[in-house]
Design a protein around this motif. Sequence first.
Motif, PDB file in Angstrom:
ATOM      1  N   VAL A   1     -15.395 -15.838  19.088  1.00 36.92           N
ATOM      2  CA  VAL A   1     -14.159 -15.202  18.654  1.00 36.92           C
ATOM      3  C   VAL A   1     -13.579 -16.052  17.526  1.00 36.92           C
ATOM      4  O   VAL A   1     -13.528 -17.277  17.635  1.00 36.92           O
ATOM      5  CB  VAL A   1     -13.157 -15.087  19.825  1.00 36.92           C
ATOM      6  CG1 VAL A   1     -11.840 -14.496  19.372  1.00 36.92           C
ATOM      7  CG2 VAL A   1     -13.767 -14.264  20.948  1.00 36.92           C
ATOM      8  N   THR A   2     -13.144 -15.410  16.451  1.00 33.89           N
ATOM      9  CA  THR A   2     -12.732 -16.166  15.264  1.00 33.89           C
ATOM     10  C   THR A   2     -11.478 -17.007  15.465  1.00 33.89           C
ATOM     11  O   THR A   2     -11.304 -18.009  14.797  1.00 33.89           O
ATOM     12  CB  THR A   2     -12.523 -15.223  14.064  1.00 33.89           C
ATOM     13  OG1 THR A   2     -11.567 -14.220  14.420  1.00 33.89           O
ATOM     14  CG2 THR A   2     -13.825 -14.582  13.655  1.00 33.89           C
ATOM     15  N   ARG A   3     -10.578 -16.589  16.347  1.00 34.91           N
ATOM     16  CA  ARG A   3      -9.379 -17.390  16.562  1.00 34.91           C
ATOM     17  C   ARG A   3      -8.794 -17.117  17.938  1.00 34.91           C
ATOM     18  O   ARG A   3      -9.090 -16.106  18.564  1.00 34.91           O
ATOM     19  CB  ARG A   3      -8.339 -17.146  15.488  1.00 34.91           C
ATOM     20  CG  ARG A   3      -7.928 -15.704  15.337  1.00 34.91           C
ATOM     21  CD  ARG A   3      -7.123 -15.493  14.083  1.00 34.91           C
ATOM     22  NE  ARG A   3      -5.855 -14.842  14.406  1.00 34.91           N
ATOM     23  CZ  ARG A   3      -4.867 -14.715  13.570  1.00 34.91           C
ATOM     24  NH1 ARG A   3      -4.941 -15.218  12.377  1.00 34.91           N
ATOM     25  NH2 ARG A   3      -3.763 -14.103  13.927  1.00 34.91           N
ATOM     26  N   GLY A   4      -7.954 -18.042  18.384  1.00 33.99           N
ATOM     27  CA  GLY A   4      -7.307 -17.897  19.685  1.00 33.99           C
ATOM     28  C   GLY A   4      -8.062 -18.612  20.791  1.00 33.99           C
ATOM     29  O   GLY A   4      -9.183 -19.066  20.620  1.00 33.99           O
TER      30      GLY A   4
ATOM     31  N   ASP B   1      -4.779 -13.158  26.025  1.00 32.85           N
ATOM     32  CA  ASP B   1      -3.860 -13.057  24.899  1.00 32.85           C
ATOM     33  C   ASP B   1      -4.643 -13.053  23.593  1.00 32.85           C
ATOM     34  O   ASP B   1      -5.186 -14.076  23.184  1.00 32.85           O
ATOM     35  CB  ASP B   1      -2.890 -14.242  24.887  1.00 32.85           C
ATOM     36  CG  ASP B   1      -2.053 -14.310  26.143  1.00 32.85           C
ATOM     37  OD1 ASP B   1      -1.461 -13.273  26.497  1.00 32.85           O
ATOM     38  OD2 ASP B   1      -1.989 -15.381  26.760  1.00 32.85           O
ATOM     39  N   ALA B   2      -4.707 -11.905  22.934  1.00 28.32           N
ATOM     40  CA  ALA B   2      -5.379 -11.826  21.643  1.00 28.32           C
ATOM     41  C   ALA B   2      -4.555 -12.575  20.608  1.00 28.32           C
ATOM     42  O   ALA B   2      -3.321 -12.539  20.634  1.00 28.32           O
ATOM     43  CB  ALA B   2      -5.551 -10.369  21.236  1.00 28.32           C
ATOM     44  N   ASP B   3      -5.225 -13.261  19.706  1.00 29.00           N
ATOM     45  CA  ASP B   3      -4.560 -13.977  18.612  1.00 29.00           C
ATOM     46  C   ASP B   3      -3.449 -14.902  19.092  1.00 29.00           C
ATOM     47  O   ASP B   3      -2.326 -14.859  18.601  1.00 29.00           O
ATOM     48  CB  ASP B   3      -4.010 -12.990  17.579  1.00 29.00           C
ATOM     49  CG  ASP B   3      -5.125 -12.315  16.801  1.00 29.00           C
ATOM     50  OD1 ASP B   3      -6.198 -12.933  16.657  1.00 29.00           O
ATOM     51  OD2 ASP B   3      -4.924 -11.195  16.346  1.00 29.00           O
ATOM     52  N   ALA B   4      -3.760 -15.734  20.089  1.00 26.75           N
ATOM     53  CA  ALA B   4      -2.767 -16.669  20.622  1.00 26.75           C
ATOM     54  C   ALA B   4      -3.443 -17.998  20.935  1.00 26.75           C
ATOM     55  O   ALA B   4      -4.634 -18.060  21.233  1.00 26.75           O
ATOM     56  CB  ALA B   4      -2.113 -16.108  21.875  1.00 26.75           C
ATOM     57  N   LEU B   5      -2.642 -19.050  20.860  1.00 28.29           N
ATOM     58  CA  LEU B   5      -3.067 -20.377  21.280  1.00 28.29           C
ATOM     59  C   LEU B   5      -2.165 -20.831  22.420  1.00 28.29           C
ATOM     60  O   LEU B   5      -0.980 -20.518  22.441  1.00 28.29           O
ATOM     61  CB  LEU B   5      -2.957 -21.378  20.126  1.00 28.29           C
ATOM     62  CG  LEU B   5      -3.870 -21.138  18.932  1.00 28.29           C
ATOM     63  CD1 LEU B   5      -3.563 -22.146  17.825  1.00 28.29           C
ATOM     64  CD2 LEU B   5      -5.330 -21.216  19.326  1.00 28.29           C
TER      65      LEU B   5
ATOM     66  N   LEU C   1      -0.414 -16.131  16.927  1.00 28.29           N
ATOM     67  CA  LEU C   1      -0.984 -16.439  15.623  1.00 28.29           C
ATOM     68  C   LEU C   1      -0.624 -15.424  14.544  1.00 28.29           C
ATOM     69  O   LEU C   1      -0.758 -15.716  13.365  1.00 28.29           O
ATOM     70  CB  LEU C   1      -2.504 -16.566  15.740  1.00 28.29           C
ATOM     71  CG  LEU C   1      -2.986 -17.731  16.595  1.00 28.29           C
ATOM     72  CD1 LEU C   1      -4.492 -17.699  16.744  1.00 28.29           C
ATOM     73  CD2 LEU C   1      -2.527 -19.053  16.017  1.00 28.29           C
ATOM     74  N   GLU C   2      -0.164 -14.234  14.936  1.00 27.31           N
ATOM     75  CA  GLU C   2       0.194 -13.234  13.923  1.00 27.31           C
ATOM     76  C   GLU C   2       1.584 -13.481  13.339  1.00 27.31           C
ATOM     77  O   GLU C   2       1.954 -12.889  12.346  1.00 27.31           O
ATOM     78  CB  GLU C   2       0.101 -11.809  14.476  1.00 27.31           C
ATOM     79  CG  GLU C   2       1.209 -11.403  15.426  1.00 27.31           C
ATOM     80  CD  GLU C   2       0.996 -11.830  16.869  1.00 27.31           C
ATOM     81  OE1 GLU C   2       1.916 -11.612  17.677  1.00 27.31           O
ATOM     82  OE2 GLU C   2      -0.072 -12.373  17.195  1.00 27.31           O
TER      83      GLU C   2
ATOM     84  N   ALA D   1       5.796 -20.257  16.071  1.00 28.92           N
ATOM     85  CA  ALA D   1       6.796 -20.676  17.052  1.00 28.92           C
ATOM     86  C   ALA D   1       6.169 -20.513  18.424  1.00 28.92           C
ATOM     87  O   ALA D   1       5.377 -19.596  18.649  1.00 28.92           O
ATOM     88  CB  ALA D   1       8.058 -19.831  16.938  1.00 28.92           C
ATOM     89  N   SER D   2       6.503 -21.390  19.331  1.00 28.09           N
ATOM     90  CA  SER D   2       5.926 -21.281  20.668  1.00 28.09           C
ATOM     91  C   SER D   2       6.960 -20.744  21.647  1.00 28.09           C
ATOM     92  O   SER D   2       8.134 -21.046  21.566  1.00 28.09           O
ATOM     93  CB  SER D   2       5.392 -22.635  21.141  1.00 28.09           C
ATOM     94  OG  SER D   2       6.429 -23.559  21.280  1.00 28.09           O
TER      95      SER D   2
END
Length: 183
Positions: A106-109, A128-132, A152-153, A158-159
């Motif tokens: 997966v490219t990110r997250g 969670d898609a696109d999340a860290l 990430l979007e 911000a967390s």
Amino acid sequence: PRWSPDGDWLSYATPEGIRLYQLENGESRVIANILGAAAMWSPNGKTILLRDVVIRHDQFVTQLFLYDLAAETLVNINPGEGFENTLAAWSPDGNLIAVVRRDLSVTRGDQIWLMNADGSNARVLTNDADALHGSLNWSPDGNYLLYELYALEAFPFASRLQVLDVVSGEVKDLGIEGFNPKW
């Protein structure tokens, strides 16, 4: 530096790796480690959880290892070549390990996983898609994980603080922007 739970050992990072120093008798051990990250003592002090990098397909990948203090053995507990681990935390009773794990396809997250203390029965808890995810913290009773979620979007990043029920898998967003939460 970190103390073992019983206060008998001290662990700290050195250029050679993670050094363990037994205060009473002066015994010293080195666990080879490239990252030099702090060791995470199990609640009973018999095992150390640590992260290190391995090279796979010309790429540095972070893995999780367990070091058995009595046997002096180091075992990679990563589920396979397709994942890397960025954070980990012991449950209060030492029976489980929560891990922030990234699927390399997966490219990110990344996602939060849960596994038994020996690395077996690894299972994903979040989706969670696109999340860290960051700052894994167990509740004192071992029923919940408190963590920060970075979407990430959104920019600037911000967390948000969230709590995960490890039995039901239910996630509750606390509606709080913040980082580095602790119970």
